[in-house]
Write a protein that holds these residues in place. Sequence first.
Motif, PDB file in Angstrom:
ATOM      1  N   GLU A 182       0.764  -1.136   0.040  1.00  0.00           N
ATOM      2  CA  GLU A 182      -0.054  -0.080  -0.070  1.00  0.00           C
ATOM      3  C   GLU A 182       0.942   1.153  -0.098  1.00  0.00           C
ATOM      4  OE1 GLU A 182      -2.390  -0.659   3.595  1.00  0.00           O
ATOM      5  OE2 GLU A 182      -3.074  -2.568   2.672  1.00  0.00           O
ATOM      6  N   LEU A 183       2.132   1.218   0.327  1.00  0.00           N
ATOM      7  CA  LEU A 183       3.008   2.179   0.091  1.00  0.00           C
ATOM      8  C   LEU A 183       3.506   2.570  -0.986  1.00  0.00           C
ATOM      9  CD1 LEU A 183       5.062   1.097   3.408  1.00  0.00           C
ATOM     10  CD2 LEU A 183       2.862   2.778   3.355  1.00  0.00           C
ATOM     11  N   ASN A 184       4.087   3.797  -1.156  1.00  0.00           N
ATOM     12  CA  ASN A 184       4.975   4.377  -2.336  1.00  0.00           C
ATOM     13  C   ASN A 184       6.585   4.494  -2.184  1.00  0.00           C
ATOM     14  OD1 ASN A 184       2.435   4.733  -4.174  1.00  0.00           O
ATOM     15  ND2 ASN A 184       2.297   6.594  -2.534  1.00  0.00           N
ATOM     16  N   MET A 185       7.285   3.789  -2.902  1.00  0.00           N
ATOM     17  CA  MET A 185       8.606   4.099  -2.907  1.00  0.00           C
ATOM     18  C   MET A 185       8.771   5.432  -3.505  1.00  0.00           C
ATOM     19  SD  MET A 185      11.666   1.760  -4.614  1.00  0.00           S
ATOM     20  CE  MET A 185      11.553   2.660  -6.235  1.00  0.00           C
ATOM     21  N   THR A 186       9.495   6.485  -2.462  1.00  0.00           N
ATOM     22  CA  THR A 186       9.592   7.606  -2.864  1.00  0.00           C
ATOM     23  C   THR A 186      11.160   8.024  -3.586  1.00  0.00           C
ATOM     24  OG1 THR A 186      10.240   8.358  -0.511  1.00  0.00           O
ATOM     25  CG2 THR A 186       7.841   8.847  -1.451  1.00  0.00           C
ATOM     26  N   TRP A 187      12.155   7.244  -3.253  1.00  0.00           N
ATOM     27  CA  TRP A 187      13.309   7.280  -3.657  1.00  0.00           C
ATOM     28  C   TRP A 187      14.163   6.252  -3.473  1.00  0.00           C
ATOM     29  CZ3 TRP A 187      17.784   6.830  -0.535  1.00  0.00           C
ATOM     30  CH2 TRP A 187      19.038   7.419  -1.001  1.00  0.00           C
ATOM     31  N   TYR A 188      15.352   6.047  -4.360  1.00  0.00           N
ATOM     32  CA  TYR A 188      16.022   4.844  -4.142  1.00  0.00           C
ATOM     33  C   TYR A 188      17.445   5.159  -4.402  1.00  0.00           C
ATOM     34  CZ  TYR A 188      16.138   4.252  -9.361  1.00  0.00           C
ATOM     35  OH  TYR A 188      16.485   4.461 -10.555  1.00  0.00           O
ATOM     36  N   SER A 189      18.551   4.191  -3.824  1.00  0.00           N
ATOM     37  CA  SER A 189      19.911   4.514  -4.511  1.00  0.00           C
ATOM     38  C   SER A 189      20.275   3.322  -4.667  1.00  0.00           C
ATOM     39  CB  SER A 189      20.811   5.491  -3.395  1.00  0.00           C
ATOM     40  OG  SER A 189      21.273   4.612  -2.460  1.00  0.00           O
ATOM     41  N   VAL A 190      21.616   3.016  -5.411  1.00  0.00           N
ATOM     42  CA  VAL A 190      22.074   1.424  -5.490  1.00  0.00           C
ATOM     43  C   VAL A 190      23.729   1.815  -5.654  1.00  0.00           C
ATOM     44  CG1 VAL A 190      22.253  -0.531  -7.348  1.00  0.00           C
ATOM     45  CG2 VAL A 190      20.117   0.818  -6.995  1.00  0.00           C
ATOM     46  N   VAL A 191      24.201   1.214  -4.656  1.00  0.00           N
ATOM     47  CA  VAL A 191      25.830   1.269  -4.681  1.00  0.00           C
ATOM     48  C   VAL A 191      26.267  -0.050  -5.234  1.00  0.00           C
ATOM     49  CG1 VAL A 191      27.972   1.618  -3.384  1.00  0.00           C
ATOM     50  CG2 VAL A 191      25.791   2.961  -3.016  1.00  0.00           C
ATOM     51  N   LYS A 192      27.168  -0.125  -6.168  1.00  0.00           N
ATOM     52  CA  LYS A 192      27.530  -1.459  -6.675  1.00  0.00           C
ATOM     53  C   LYS A 192      29.114  -1.608  -6.341  1.00  0.00           C
ATOM     54  CE  LYS A 192      24.494  -1.556 -10.410  1.00  0.00           C
ATOM     55  NZ  LYS A 192      24.630  -1.195 -12.011  1.00  0.00           N
ATOM     56  N   LEU A 193      29.402  -2.646  -5.795  1.00  0.00           N
ATOM     57  CA  LEU A 193      30.922  -2.690  -5.603  1.00  0.00           C
ATOM     58  C   LEU A 193      31.232  -4.222  -6.295  1.00  0.00           C
ATOM     59  CD1 LEU A 193      31.804  -1.921  -1.942  1.00  0.00           C
ATOM     60  CD2 LEU A 193      32.295  -0.688  -3.913  1.00  0.00           C
ATOM     61  N   ALA A 194      32.009  -3.942  -7.369  1.00  0.00           N
ATOM     62  CA  ALA A 194      32.252  -5.231  -8.112  1.00  0.00           C
ATOM     63  C   ALA A 194      33.349  -5.964  -7.588  1.00  0.00           C
ATOM     64  CB  ALA A 194      32.902  -4.955  -9.646  1.00  0.00           C
ATOM     65  N   LYS A 195      34.109  -5.334  -6.643  1.00  0.00           N
ATOM     66  CA  LYS A 195      34.961  -6.277  -5.957  1.00  0.00           C
ATOM     67  C   LYS A 195      35.163  -5.813  -4.561  1.00  0.00           C
ATOM     68  CE  LYS A 195      38.126  -7.707  -9.501  1.00  0.00           C
ATOM     69  NZ  LYS A 195      38.214  -9.218  -9.471  1.00  0.00           N
ATOM     70  N   SER A 196      34.404  -6.446  -3.525  1.00  0.00           N
ATOM     71  CA  SER A 196      34.381  -5.805  -2.172  1.00  0.00           C
ATOM     72  C   SER A 196      35.486  -6.385  -1.187  1.00  0.00           C
ATOM     73  CB  SER A 196      32.919  -5.856  -1.713  1.00  0.00           C
ATOM     74  OG  SER A 196      32.536  -7.097  -1.590  1.00  0.00           O
ATOM     75  N   LEU A 197      34.595  -7.812  -0.267  1.00  0.00           N
ATOM     76  CA  LEU A 197      35.346  -8.393   0.763  1.00  0.00           C
ATOM     77  C   LEU A 197      36.223  -9.382  -0.086  1.00  0.00           C
ATOM     78  CD1 LEU A 197      32.324  -9.253   3.102  1.00  0.00           C
ATOM     79  CD2 LEU A 197      33.824  -7.292   3.053  1.00  0.00           C
ATOM     80  N   TYR A 198      37.242  -9.722   0.326  1.00  0.00           N
ATOM     81  CA  TYR A 198      38.118 -10.983  -0.238  1.00  0.00           C
ATOM     82  C   TYR A 198      37.127 -12.253   0.003  1.00  0.00           C
ATOM     83  CZ  TYR A 198      39.681 -13.230   4.113  1.00  0.00           C
ATOM     84  OH  TYR A 198      39.819 -14.008   5.472  1.00  0.00           O
ATOM     85  N   ARG A 199      37.252 -12.980  -0.980  1.00  0.00           N
ATOM     86  CA  ARG A 199      36.430 -14.225  -0.939  1.00  0.00           C
ATOM     87  C   ARG A 199      37.059 -15.080   0.086  1.00  0.00           C
ATOM     88  NH1 ARG A 199      32.773 -16.080  -4.913  1.00  0.00           N
ATOM     89  NH2 ARG A 199      33.545 -14.490  -6.397  1.00  0.00           N
ATOM     90  N   GLU A 200      35.999 -15.531   1.055  1.00  0.00           N
ATOM     91  CA  GLU A 200      36.699 -16.343   2.302  1.00  0.00           C
ATOM     92  C   GLU A 200      36.390 -17.842   1.701  1.00  0.00           C
ATOM     93  OE1 GLU A 200      37.336 -15.285   5.786  1.00  0.00           O
ATOM     94  OE2 GLU A 200      36.333 -13.251   5.748  1.00  0.00           O
TER      95      GLU A 200
END
Length: 478
Positions: free
Chosen positions: A408-426
Amino acid sequence: MRVAIVGAGLAGLATAVDLADAGHEVEIFEARPFVGGKVGSWVDKDGNHIEMGLHVFFYNYANLFALMQKVGALDNLLAKQHTHTFINRGGDVRQLDFRFPLGAPFNGLKAFFTTPQLSWQDKLQNSLALATSPVVRGLVDYQGAMKQIRALDKFSFADWFRRHGGSNGSLKRMWNPIAYALGFIDTEQISARCMLTIFQMFATKTEASRLNLLAGSPAEYLHKPIVDYLTARGVKIHTRRQTRQILFTGEGDHIQVTGLVVANGDSEETITADAYLAACDVPGIQRLLPTAWRSLPEFDNIYQLDAVPVATVQLRFDGWVTELNDAEARRQLERAAGLDNLLYTPDADFSCFADLALASPKDYYRPGEGSLMQLVLTPGDPFIKQSNEAIAQHVLKQVQDLFPSSRELNMTWYSVVKLAKSLYREAPGMDPYRPAQKTPIANFFLAGSYTQQDYIDSMEGATLSGKQAAAAILATVG
Ligand SMILES: Cc1cc2nc3c(=O)[nH]c(=O)nc-3n(C[C@H](O)[C@H](O)[C@H](O)COP(=O)(O)OP(=O)(O)OC[C@H]3O[C@@H](n4cnc5c(N)ncnc54)[C@H](O)[C@@H]3O)c2cc1C
């Protein structure tokens, strides 16, 4: 002693604090326009605080908490109820409830035996696996158990768990969301060492499993106090100053670093110091190290390490997503001590999320508006190439599946942050490739959560690596 530090993530900042406290001259060069690295945040032109990722603090972050206490930031943490809450499709709220009069390991046993997130069969199989794990030894011999846990690095958690009687049901409904939240990969891919290290902490320290969030954005409530502390002690912190090259003489075991070539606007500058620290992330250090150094295994091993992709989405609504219309869902929610906490889900592409307007209200709550959901998409691989709009709409649909009344709500704003390489793969078997802070080069050191430290890739791990690097610099050069 003059020390030049590459990278102003928590590892670089933590090293700088210890070196400045010891009376040394420190200068930090950071490539990005802001400090904090993966915990960084900034404000967009409309006043929205955007974060590199959702960050929660376990109560046993002893090194980070000591740093925060020193710089006057500890009171910026908001302790949440001692529960881990799972949101299943359709507004079904379940939890691991650690609230109990007795301490560890009893509060953990209570949490696991009473959780409705797992069937009784899964719970029994879980206890079988954990009873035969080094975690039991850890109750009396922490270091001995850690040694055993490190030796399990070559197995995936899922393999180890199934071999010890654990069930796929537990992996799917509980351990996968937790593995995704810890390392952004699932239990088939994450090393048993990584998960068991966390279990060991939960089993031995009553509060370790309790979570905190910052009162507001990391820039304001974590980094500003650290930067103020450092600048008051003469540390110079430069942003938008990427280190492009390490200058050195000699070869093999006789290498000596002679300077750093650092970007300065449209030109470059050579920086010299007595000691040099690279406090980078995995892609940063792989780009920075001179090719000739790969003749030394300590540096060559670093190229075996990989980093995982992740995407973080913020969705703002014109009402409260968490105001469930369904009476039973609301009752479940009250029992789960509300949604003012980190939340996990096995039923969406984001494994963990929080309503920052509730959980970190200082910079995120806006009077007259509603929820600001921050959601971590793991694995991030499928999202890196998608448009931000497509990602936001996809995540919105999944939020609505978890909380049906939010339709029933409206989404009024969004942001997306992409990190192609973030944590080291454990991933299993990767631990031996992680370098120590002290390197074969007498005046060159490493820090960063990917370097050797007995914590997972986390804010605490980064801080610990920074402290270990400072100790190595002081012992070797200082
Ligand atoms: C989405 C997300 C969610 C997370 N959630 C949590 C959480 O809930 N709890 C938790 O404890 N941890 C969490 N983490 C992990 C945590 O953020 C990291 O472990 C920690 O911040 C690593 O710090 P670091 O200093 O080692 O590396 P970084 O933060 O990556 O810092 C390295 C810095 O070096 C700089 N750099 C690299 N190369 C150069 C160069 N050549 N010249 C100059 N600068 C350079 C980079 O720009 C960067 O600022 C999360 C991470 C992400 C991405």
